[in-house]
Motif scaffolding. Structure first.
Motif, PDB file in Angstrom:
ATOM      1  N   PRO A  71       0.817  -1.229   0.000  1.00 49.95           N
ATOM      2  CA  PRO A  71       0.000   0.000   0.000  1.00 49.95           C
ATOM      3  C   PRO A  71       0.846   1.272   0.000  1.00 49.95           C
ATOM      4  O   PRO A  71       0.442   2.285  -0.586  1.00 49.95           O
ATOM      5  CB  PRO A  71      -0.806  -0.115   1.301  1.00 49.95           C
ATOM      6  N   VAL A  72       2.000   1.216   0.644  1.00 43.77           N
ATOM      7  CA  VAL A  72       2.831   2.416   0.708  1.00 43.77           C
ATOM      8  C   VAL A  72       3.653   2.580  -0.579  1.00 43.77           C
ATOM      9  O   VAL A  72       3.854   3.683  -1.067  1.00 43.77           O
ATOM     10  CB  VAL A  72       3.739   2.377   1.959  1.00 43.77           C
ATOM     11  N   MET A  73       4.080   1.442  -1.138  1.00 39.92           N
ATOM     12  CA  MET A  73       4.895   1.539  -2.348  1.00 39.92           C
ATOM     13  C   MET A  73       4.055   1.901  -3.579  1.00 39.92           C
ATOM     14  O   MET A  73       4.398   2.823  -4.316  1.00 39.92           O
ATOM     15  CB  MET A  73       5.630   0.228  -2.593  1.00 39.92           C
TER      16      MET A  73
ATOM     17  N   GLY B  93      24.002   0.916  -1.422  1.00 39.22           N
ATOM     18  CA  GLY B  93      22.870  -0.009  -1.289  1.00 39.22           C
ATOM     19  C   GLY B  93      21.648   0.565  -1.985  1.00 39.22           C
ATOM     20  O   GLY B  93      21.766   1.450  -2.827  1.00 39.22           O
ATOM     21  N   ASN B  94      20.474   0.026  -1.642  1.00 41.90           N
ATOM     22  CA  ASN B  94      19.228   0.594  -2.161  1.00 41.90           C
ATOM     23  C   ASN B  94      18.408   1.120  -0.998  1.00 41.90           C
ATOM     24  O   ASN B  94      17.728   0.359  -0.321  1.00 41.90           O
ATOM     25  CB  ASN B  94      18.422  -0.469  -2.915  1.00 41.90           C
ATOM     26  N   HIS B  95      18.501   2.407  -0.771  1.00 43.19           N
ATOM     27  CA  HIS B  95      17.786   3.002   0.360  1.00 43.19           C
ATOM     28  C   HIS B  95      16.690   3.906  -0.172  1.00 43.19           C
ATOM     29  O   HIS B  95      16.882   5.097  -0.364  1.00 43.19           O
ATOM     30  CB  HIS B  95      18.767   3.757   1.255  1.00 43.19           C
ATOM     31  N   PHE B  96      15.535   3.298  -0.450  1.00 41.58           N
ATOM     32  CA  PHE B  96      14.402   4.036  -1.004  1.00 41.58           C
ATOM     33  C   PHE B  96      13.451   4.422   0.122  1.00 41.58           C
ATOM     34  O   PHE B  96      12.455   3.758   0.386  1.00 41.58           O
ATOM     35  CB  PHE B  96      13.667   3.192  -2.046  1.00 41.58           C
ATOM     36  N   CYS B  97      13.778   5.509   0.795  1.00 40.02           N
ATOM     37  CA  CYS B  97      12.981   5.935   1.950  1.00 40.02           C
ATOM     38  C   CYS B  97      11.476   6.027   1.655  1.00 40.02           C
ATOM     39  O   CYS B  97      10.675   5.680   2.516  1.00 40.02           O
ATOM     40  CB  CYS B  97      13.477   7.263   2.487  1.00 40.02           C
ATOM     41  N   PRO B  98      11.044   6.513   0.476  1.00 41.99           N
ATOM     42  CA  PRO B  98       9.609   6.719   0.267  1.00 41.99           C
ATOM     43  C   PRO B  98       8.748   5.482   0.524  1.00 41.99           C
ATOM     44  O   PRO B  98       7.621   5.612   0.968  1.00 41.99           O
ATOM     45  CB  PRO B  98       9.525   7.142  -1.206  1.00 41.99           C
ATOM     46  N   SER B  99       9.260   4.301   0.230  1.00 49.18           N
ATOM     47  CA  SER B  99       8.411   3.141   0.471  1.00 49.18           C
ATOM     48  C   SER B  99       8.988   2.213   1.521  1.00 49.18           C
ATOM     49  O   SER B  99       8.446   1.145   1.758  1.00 49.18           O
ATOM     50  CB  SER B  99       8.172   2.369  -0.835  1.00 49.18           C
TER      51      SER B  99
END
Lengths: 503, 275
Positions: A71-73, B93-99
């Motif tokens: 849901p957030v992604m 790394g992969n630091h995708f804060c939004p999700s």
């Protein structure tokens, strides 16, 4: 009706006698698309297409992620209706933890509904006032400098400001429930992560009476614009189609959860109270080589006849009534004006959108008095399942989220049918109608081409998320003759400067 | 041994056995760190807490506090280096804060905010390491591991197990699991182990706990890490009565015997001291 314009006669294309006109990008819509026209020597339109030229790939890159991220992604698909994606995914992952909609705690159900009413309210306000009102207030072929919210705020400051404030209120509802105006959290598997506090509820109650009044005014405005321009508004870009939407079990308008109803162009009911968990049997999607957007159709009717429209027009056409009084009387007036069982006018999308805006305002007003919003009984639990489907009525229409997970909670397959996809055939048909009826045989000019955009804009397409800069979107029109030679160019730079050069 | 040292002009008392970083934290002076954790033995791998002690470069988390030390932590050079170190961790790394479910509760994200990190600076590596979701209650997202060794140390020193290790060198460095298959499900770890809860990023997660804390109730929603890391009572006392100052005459000129970066690098953004 205008299908023959999807692909021009190959012999004509071979002969090299067709001119190509491109509107790229289509402005004041969400995302990136373009329209191309092929014209013969007499400026008769031989082919008209709406292409979606971007590719997102969410279905692919959420594979391999744990389901609770969904849901957030996936709400990052869009900056205008993220809540609808958030909630469609939430309904799907409820099923993954064994919770069906009827088993959701009443507090969670009502909080989600409140969140979604806020979403539809703000999205409809955004579309009507920020994106479409310039066309409706100044005319479809008005001077390009007039075609933005800034001009509306200058010439009609009260209307413009009400639009901005209506949208703001919807955003505040979203912020109170999900923590942020855009891309908050809120829905978790089986429920919600927080109730409203009394203070948050009181804050929203302060302005809701005013919001209902402004929503009524917006509805009156669109009704006046539509009815004072009959029959033009009933004919422009209009196509006869089937309509698909969710309805409540009693047939009432529904935005959050219900069964699928499909009505034919005479108003005959083709499908009713259909359980959306078996949607793969109801709907299939066709791929065409010239666009990234698929073409869904009803399996039983096939590719040619199975297309349908979704969104406000479909919902208001399909429902038997609306369970809030002001919106219901508006619906009755709306249906009366056409005299037909179904209203097929494409510009009536605007009218129905404002009926729904009023419905959302009334519904929020009623919900805010419900003590369940303050309850902390927020999460239900159940047995794990491996497949989950969530369907919701997003502002732009029926939205399908479908996920499969493995034994380790990882997403293995995802399918999203976003609302705009369902309107793909219809938008193309409307573009072809405008091209055939209003443009064909005329010397093309920039204002004339805006007619194509007006037709597309009525559907409020969300071609994906894009950032908008008012009046600054770069746009280029090229007229190329039969030999491929550039005849005419009109360029708007991001600075707003126009350059017109005839070769 | 106990006494007083001087950090950025503030007199900081220390007790026997304290490192500079712990003496500072206890006194309400924040020095950024990721591989350190109060109550854990000094380790010194992330280098974020690098400070100048009497003109020499040291990691504050490993150097014992000593009476009369003059420590510079909040200089433009050091803050600039900290920002670059943080950026390297993000691109590697992969630091995708939004999700990311750790967002708002994530120490790496909080440090990045504190260091005023506004871009990656370095090209992104687009790491693609396999997720280990095999354990019923715990998930490893290797793309978010910053090799702080906290889980390794927690498992060994706190849980009495040896579930985690770091293998390889340089860019081939990776977190490994001590089990016959290399999968977490076949290891001794339990969801109650400290090792499952010490990760400063979203690399080791307890399953099905995502987003339970609403926005507004997450660790760093209302207070920056510079405040969260220190005792609230100490901060409040410091705010009320002021922090004790060192004798100014003992301080070297700011940036005095400092690194060569000063001449070649653009100045780091003005960062408020973490108090």
């Amino acid at each position: 009706m205008y299908e023959h314009l999807e692909t021009a006669d190959p012999a004509l294309v071979e002969s090299g006698k067709l001119k190509r006109v491109a509107v790229d990008p289509v402005s004041r819509v969400e995302g990136h698309g373009k329209v191309t026209l092929l014209l013969d020597e007499n400026n008769k339109v031989q082919q008209a297409r709406l292409h979606i030229v971007e590719f997102r790939g969410f279905e692919k890159f959420i594979q391999g992620r744990p389901y609770w991220e969904l849901p957030v992604m996936v709400q990052r698909l869009c900056g205008i209706c993220p809540v609808s994606h958030h909630l469609a995914a939430a309904k799907a992952i409820d099923q993954l933890v064994g919770v069906d909609p009827v088993n959701l705690p009443p507090a969670a159900d009502k909080l989600r509904r409140l969140l979604h009413f806020g979403q539809v309210l703000q999205s409809h306000a955004l579309h009507f006032f920020h994106l479409s009102s310039p066309d409706l207030l100044f005319g479809f072929e008005s001077e390009i400098g007039k075609r933005s919210i800034v001009a509306v705020l200058t010439d009609y400051p009260d209307i413009g400001l009400q639009g901005v404030k209506l949208r703001k209120y919807g955003q505040e509802v979203i912020r109170m429930v999900s923590g942020k105006r855009i891309h908050g959290t809120g829905a978790i598997p089986g429920g919600m992560n927080k109730a409203l506090t009394k203070a948050e509820c009181d804050y929203l109650k302060q302005d809701i009476a005013q919001i209902v009044i402004w929503a009524e005014a917006a509805l009156q405005l669109v009704t006046k614009v539509h009815t004072s321009n009959l029959p033009y508004y009933d004919d422009f870009a209009t196509i006869r189609s089937k309509y698909l939407s969710l309805t409540k079990p009693n047939g009432a308008l529904e935005l959050y959860h219900g069964g699928i109803r499909v009505k034919g162009e005479q108003g005959e009911t083709l499908v009713d109270h259909y359980d959306y968990c078996t949607y793969p049997e109801l709907i299939r999607e066709e791929v065409r080589s010239w666009t990234y957007m698929k073409f869904p159709y009803l399996t039983s009717l096939g590719k040619t006849d199975g297309w349908y429209r979704v969104g406000p027009l479909a919902r208001i056409n399909n429902c038997d009534f609306i369970d809030t009084p002001l919106a219901e009387s508006a619906r009755v007036e709306f249906k009366r004006h056409s005299g037909e069982a179904m209203v097929h006018s494409t510009l009536a999308f605007h009218w129905t959108r404002m009926i729904e805006l009023l419905h959302c305002a009334e519904s929020i007003q009623a919900l805010l008095d419900d003590p369940d919003l303050l309850s902390n009984d927020l999460v239900a639990k159940g047995e794990k399942r491996h497949e989950g489907i969530g369907v919701i009525e997003a502002p732009r229409g029926t939205l399908f989220h479908h996920y499969q997970i493995d034994e380790n909670d990882i997403v293995t397959k995802a399918n999203l049918i976003v609302s705009t996809t369902s309107n793909n055939t219809a938008m193309n048909e409307s573009v072809r109608q405008v091209a055939a009826e209003y443009l064909s045989g005329r010397e093309l000019s920039e204002p004339l081409l805006n007619n194509l955009e007006v037709a597309i804009r009525a559907y409020d397409p969300c071609l994906s998320c894009a950032t908008h800069a008012v009046g600054k979107m770069p746009l280029q029109l090229e007229l190329i003759d039969a030999e491929g030679k550039l005849v005419d160019t009109l360029i708007r730079h991001s600075s707003g400067e126009f350059i017109h050069s005839s070769a | 041994m106990s006494g007083t040292l001087c950090i950025d002009g503030i007199a900081v008392p220390f007790s026997d056995g304290q490192t500079i970083i712990e003496a500072a934290r206890t006194a309400g002076v924040y020095i950024p760190y990721l591989c350190h954790r109060p109550g854990y033995a000094p380790y010194g791998s992330c280098k974020l807490c690098t400070v100048k002690v009497n003109g020499r470069t040291n990691t504050a988390c490993t150097l014992p506090a000593a009476d009369g030390q003059t420590v510079i932590s909040n200089s433009p050079d050091l803050q600039h280096d900290r920002q670059r170190i943080t950026q390297m961790l993000f691109v590697e790394g992969n630091h995708f804060c939004p999700s990311c479910e750790k967002s708002g509760n994530c120490q790496l994200q909080a440090v990045a905010y504190h260091q005023n990190m506004l871009d990656n600076h370095y090209p992104h590596f687009y790491a693609q390491r396999e997720l280990d979701a095999s354990h019923p209650d715990i998930l490893i997202d290797h793309d978010r591991c910053i090799f702080c060794n906290l889980c390794v140390r927690a498992s060994k020193e706190k849980d009495g197990k040896e579930v985690f290790g770091i293998a390889g060198r340089g860019i081939h460095k990776r977190l490994i699991v001590n089990s016959p298959t290399g999968k977490l499900k076949d290891s001794d770890i339990s969801v109650d182990d400290e090792a499952a809860h010490v990760c400063p990023t979203g690399a080791i997660l307890v399953k099905r706990s995502a987003y339970l804390a609403p926005i507004g109730e997450r660790i760093y929603d209302h207070h920056p890490i510079s405040e969260v890391a220190c005792e609230r009572a100490v901060l409040e006392a410091g705010a009320a009565t002021g922090y004790p100052s060192c004798d100014q005459t003992k301080l070297p000129q700011n940036g005095g015997p400092d690194s060569h970066y000063a001449a070649t690098m653009p100045p780091a953004p003005d960062i408020k001291h973490g108090r």
